[in-house]
Design a protein around this motif. Structure first.
Motif, PDB file in Angstrom:
ATOM      1  N   GLY A 178      22.383  -8.431 -13.804  1.00 38.27           N
ATOM      2  CA  GLY A 178      21.831  -9.742 -13.488  1.00 38.27           C
ATOM      3  C   GLY A 178      20.842  -9.780 -12.344  1.00 38.27           C
ATOM      4  O   GLY A 178      20.340 -10.862 -12.017  1.00 38.27           O
ATOM      5  N   ALA A 179      20.541  -8.656 -11.710  1.00 36.07           N
ATOM      6  CA  ALA A 179      19.593  -8.647 -10.591  1.00 36.07           C
ATOM      7  C   ALA A 179      18.175  -8.853 -11.110  1.00 36.07           C
ATOM      8  O   ALA A 179      17.713  -8.088 -11.967  1.00 36.07           O
ATOM      9  N   PRO A 180      17.454  -9.874 -10.623  1.00 33.35           N
ATOM     10  CA  PRO A 180      16.101 -10.130 -11.115  1.00 33.35           C
ATOM     11  C   PRO A 180      15.061  -9.236 -10.446  1.00 33.35           C
ATOM     12  O   PRO A 180      15.204  -8.841  -9.290  1.00 33.35           O
ATOM     13  N   PHE A 181      14.004  -8.927 -11.194  1.00 28.42           N
ATOM     14  CA  PHE A 181      12.867  -8.176 -10.672  1.00 28.42           C
ATOM     15  C   PHE A 181      11.681  -8.435 -11.590  1.00 28.42           C
ATOM     16  O   PHE A 181      11.824  -9.022 -12.671  1.00 28.42           O
ATOM     17  N   GLY A 182      10.512  -8.026 -11.152  1.00 27.81           N
ATOM     18  CA  GLY A 182       9.323  -8.204 -11.967  1.00 27.81           C
ATOM     19  C   GLY A 182       8.688  -6.877 -12.309  1.00 27.81           C
ATOM     20  O   GLY A 182       8.942  -5.858 -11.660  1.00 27.81           O
ATOM     21  N   VAL A 183       7.849  -6.883 -13.336  1.00 27.70           N
ATOM     22  CA  VAL A 183       7.015  -5.728 -13.680  1.00 27.70           C
ATOM     23  C   VAL A 183       5.581  -6.226 -13.788  1.00 27.70           C
ATOM     24  O   VAL A 183       5.332  -7.385 -14.160  1.00 27.70           O
ATOM     25  N   ILE A 184       4.639  -5.351 -13.472  1.00 22.50           N
ATOM     26  CA  ILE A 184       3.242  -5.767 -13.426  1.00 22.50           C
ATOM     27  C   ILE A 184       2.321  -4.625 -13.811  1.00 22.50           C
ATOM     28  O   ILE A 184       2.585  -3.462 -13.499  1.00 22.50           O
ATOM     29  N   ARG A 185       1.258  -4.965 -14.514  1.00 25.39           N
ATOM     30  CA  ARG A 185       0.107  -4.090 -14.727  1.00 25.39           C
ATOM     31  C   ARG A 185      -1.050  -4.821 -14.060  1.00 25.39           C
ATOM     32  O   ARG A 185      -1.618  -5.762 -14.594  1.00 25.39           O
ATOM     33  N   SER A 186      -1.365  -4.397 -12.842  1.00 27.36           N
ATOM     34  CA  SER A 186      -2.306  -5.122 -11.996  1.00 27.36           C
ATOM     35  C   SER A 186      -3.736  -4.977 -12.496  1.00 27.36           C
ATOM     36  O   SER A 186      -4.194  -3.870 -12.809  1.00 27.36           O
ATOM     37  N   ALA A 187      -4.465  -6.093 -12.547  1.00 29.34           N
ATOM     38  CA  ALA A 187      -5.861  -6.071 -12.983  1.00 29.34           C
ATOM     39  C   ALA A 187      -6.762  -5.370 -11.981  1.00 29.34           C
ATOM     40  O   ALA A 187      -7.778  -4.785 -12.350  1.00 29.34           O
ATOM     41  N   ALA A 188      -6.385  -5.390 -10.709  1.00 31.96           N
ATOM     42  CA  ALA A 188      -7.208  -4.785  -9.655  1.00 31.96           C
ATOM     43  C   ALA A 188      -6.712  -3.418  -9.236  1.00 31.96           C
ATOM     44  O   ALA A 188      -7.271  -2.797  -8.328  1.00 31.96           O
ATOM     45  N   GLY A 189      -5.654  -2.916  -9.895  1.00 33.39           N
ATOM     46  CA  GLY A 189      -5.015  -1.691  -9.451  1.00 33.39           C
ATOM     47  C   GLY A 189      -3.938  -1.992  -8.430  1.00 33.39           C
ATOM     48  O   GLY A 189      -3.772  -3.138  -7.985  1.00 33.39           O
ATOM     49  N   ASP A 190      -3.186  -0.963  -8.064  1.00 36.06           N
ATOM     50  CA  ASP A 190      -2.094  -1.132  -7.106  1.00 36.06           C
ATOM     51  C   ASP A 190      -2.587  -0.919  -5.681  1.00 36.06           C
ATOM     52  O   ASP A 190      -3.564  -0.198  -5.453  1.00 36.06           O
ATOM     53  N   PRO A 191      -1.917  -1.524  -4.690  1.00 33.79           N
ATOM     54  CA  PRO A 191      -2.306  -1.304  -3.296  1.00 33.79           C
ATOM     55  C   PRO A 191      -2.209   0.174  -2.928  1.00 33.79           C
ATOM     56  O   PRO A 191      -1.477   0.940  -3.563  1.00 33.79           O
ATOM     57  N   PRO A 192      -2.912   0.600  -1.871  1.00 38.18           N
ATOM     58  CA  PRO A 192      -2.836   2.007  -1.442  1.00 38.18           C
ATOM     59  C   PRO A 192      -1.400   2.417  -1.147  1.00 38.18           C
ATOM     60  O   PRO A 192      -0.588   1.615  -0.680  1.00 38.18           O
ATOM     61  N   ASP A 193      -1.099   3.673  -1.415  1.00 36.24           N
ATOM     62  CA  ASP A 193       0.257   4.204  -1.276  1.00 36.24           C
ATOM     63  C   ASP A 193       0.408   4.805   0.119  1.00 36.24           C
ATOM     64  O   ASP A 193      -0.046   5.917   0.375  1.00 36.24           O
ATOM     65  N   TYR A 194       1.019   4.065   1.041  1.00 39.21           N
ATOM     66  CA  TYR A 194       1.190   4.563   2.405  1.00 39.21           C
ATOM     67  C   TYR A 194       2.504   4.061   2.990  1.00 39.21           C
ATOM     68  O   TYR A 194       3.096   3.101   2.491  1.00 39.21           O
ATOM     69  N   LEU A 195       2.957   4.737   4.035  1.00 39.58           N
ATOM     70  CA  LEU A 195       4.147   4.294   4.750  1.00 39.58           C
ATOM     71  C   LEU A 195       3.791   3.038   5.532  1.00 39.58           C
ATOM     72  O   LEU A 195       2.823   3.009   6.287  1.00 39.58           O
ATOM     73  N   ALA A 196       4.573   1.997   5.357  1.00 36.93           N
ATOM     74  CA  ALA A 196       4.226   0.690   5.904  1.00 36.93           C
ATOM     75  C   ALA A 196       4.162   0.694   7.423  1.00 36.93           C
ATOM     76  O   ALA A 196       4.907   1.399   8.102  1.00 36.93           O
ATOM     77  N   ALA A 197       3.282  -0.149   7.942  1.00 38.77           N
ATOM     78  CA  ALA A 197       3.222  -0.410   9.379  1.00 38.77           C
ATOM     79  C   ALA A 197       4.289  -1.446   9.736  1.00 38.77           C
ATOM     80  O   ALA A 197       4.988  -1.984   8.869  1.00 38.77           O
ATOM     81  N   GLU A 198       4.429  -1.744  11.025  1.00 38.48           N
ATOM     82  CA  GLU A 198       5.388  -2.765  11.448  1.00 38.48           C
ATOM     83  C   GLU A 198       5.024  -4.119  10.843  1.00 38.48           C
ATOM     84  O   GLU A 198       3.852  -4.446  10.662  1.00 38.48           O
ATOM     85  N   ASN A 199       6.072  -4.866  10.496  1.00 45.37           N
ATOM     86  CA  ASN A 199       5.966  -6.193   9.889  1.00 45.37           C
ATOM     87  C   ASN A 199       5.461  -6.152   8.457  1.00 45.37           C
ATOM     88  O   ASN A 199       4.991  -7.156   7.924  1.00 45.37           O
ATOM     89  N   GLU A 200       5.571  -4.968   7.819  1.00 46.14           N
ATOM     90  CA  GLU A 200       5.266  -4.816   6.408  1.00 46.14           C
ATOM     91  C   GLU A 200       6.508  -4.305   5.666  1.00 46.14           C
ATOM     92  O   GLU A 200       7.407  -3.724   6.272  1.00 46.14           O
ATOM     93  N   TRP A 201       6.540  -4.518   4.348  1.00 44.78           N
ATOM     94  CA  TRP A 201       7.660  -4.042   3.537  1.00 44.78           C
ATOM     95  C   TRP A 201       7.633  -2.528   3.458  1.00 44.78           C
ATOM     96  O   TRP A 201       6.594  -1.928   3.204  1.00 44.78           O
TER      97      TRP A 201
END
Length: 269
Positions: free
Chosen positions: A127-150
């Motif tokens: 029952g845990a909800p989540f989403g799936v996406i195929r982004s039109a602009a591509g995915d954000p850059p793949d990096y280790l988050a800075a402070e105050n980011e996920w």
């Protein structure tokens, strides 16, 4: 139709299947949520009209970190507020079909959101909800988050092995069993050479199964104090017995749960 904000700004035109690439807060009080996250993390908000909805993009500095939308009890039927993360997939329709055929549910069928891409909202067999996406602009850059980011996301599950198998089939993850200090079973989901999330045994907690996202902070104890002062509440306080006091769990004033974590490693681009 009004355009939805892209999840990659500027566009990358690169897809990273299996990565959690975006997160939206479906909240019963969008104004209260914006005040809380702005005060606690210094986020700023850019209001946008998206289809029939009023939508705000949250930014940590220049980086978009998520969206805030006044909910209509569509994606999650029970009342309350919740952060809902989205997994990058090559084919949204196939992911939705897989979920339905393997014990999950399709909460919102695949649809195209102009400017954002194709999305669907699903629930896993617990029952845990989540989403799936195929982004039109591509995915954000793949990096280790800075402070105050996920920086991380965990599924608290009643049967972590069964849920690991479910998500492996849906997101193409490699699954690794890990040993936690408290002896609970856990499984890490990896793709593209990086750990993307963890599934933990919560069978003794009494909490329903749910994905819990974590924000990186400079000091967990200070962040917890600031969250309380801003109208949030503490769900799990920092404890030396729990990951050496480097994590805590809070709820914002609208009831949405999130984790706080402190890391000493530098940011990885």
């Amino acid at each position: 139709a009004a355009a939805w904000p892209a999840i990659a700004d500027p566009p990358t035109n690169v897809q990273v299947p299996g990565r959690w690439v975006w997160i939206d807060l479906f909240t019963e009080d969008a104004n209260a949520a914006r005040r809380f996250y702005g005060q606690l993390f210094g986020w700023t908000f850019e209001g946008r009209n998206a289809g029939e909805r009023s939508y705000a993009v949250a930014r940590a500095g220049d980086d978009p970190v998520g969206g805030i939308v006044q909910r209509r009890h569509t994606y999650v039927q029970e009342r309350g507020s919740r952060w809902v993360g989205m997994i990058s997939v090559p084919d949204v329709a196939k992911a939705a079909s897989y979920a339905a055929e393997h014990g999950g549910k399709v909460l919102v069928p695949p649809r195209n959101l102009p400017g954002r891409g194709q999305v669907a909202f699903l629930a896993d067999p617990e029952g845990a909800p989540f989403g799936v996406i195929r982004s039109a602009a591509g995915d954000p850059p793949d990096y280790l988050a800075a402070e105050n980011e996920w920086i991380w996301i965990e599924l608290w599950a009643k049967d972590p092995k069964a849920m690991a198998d479910f998500y492996a089939g849906l997101g193409g993850y490699e699954i690794d069993a890990v040993s936690l200090a408290n002896g609970r079973a856990a499984y890490e989901l990896s793709s593209g050479g990086y750990a993307r999330g963890r599934i933990m045994d919560s069978s003794a907690s009494g909490y329903p199964s749910a994905w819990v996202p974590y924000l990186r902070v400079a000091d967990v104890n200070k962040a917890v104090e600031a969250a309380t002062a801003a109208g949030g509440r503490v769900v799990v306080a920092p404890d030396k017995k729990l990951r050496d006091g480097s994590v805590a769990l809070i709820a914002d004033p609208t009831g949405a749960a999130l984790g706080l974590v402190h890391l000493t490693e530098g940011r990885r681009k």
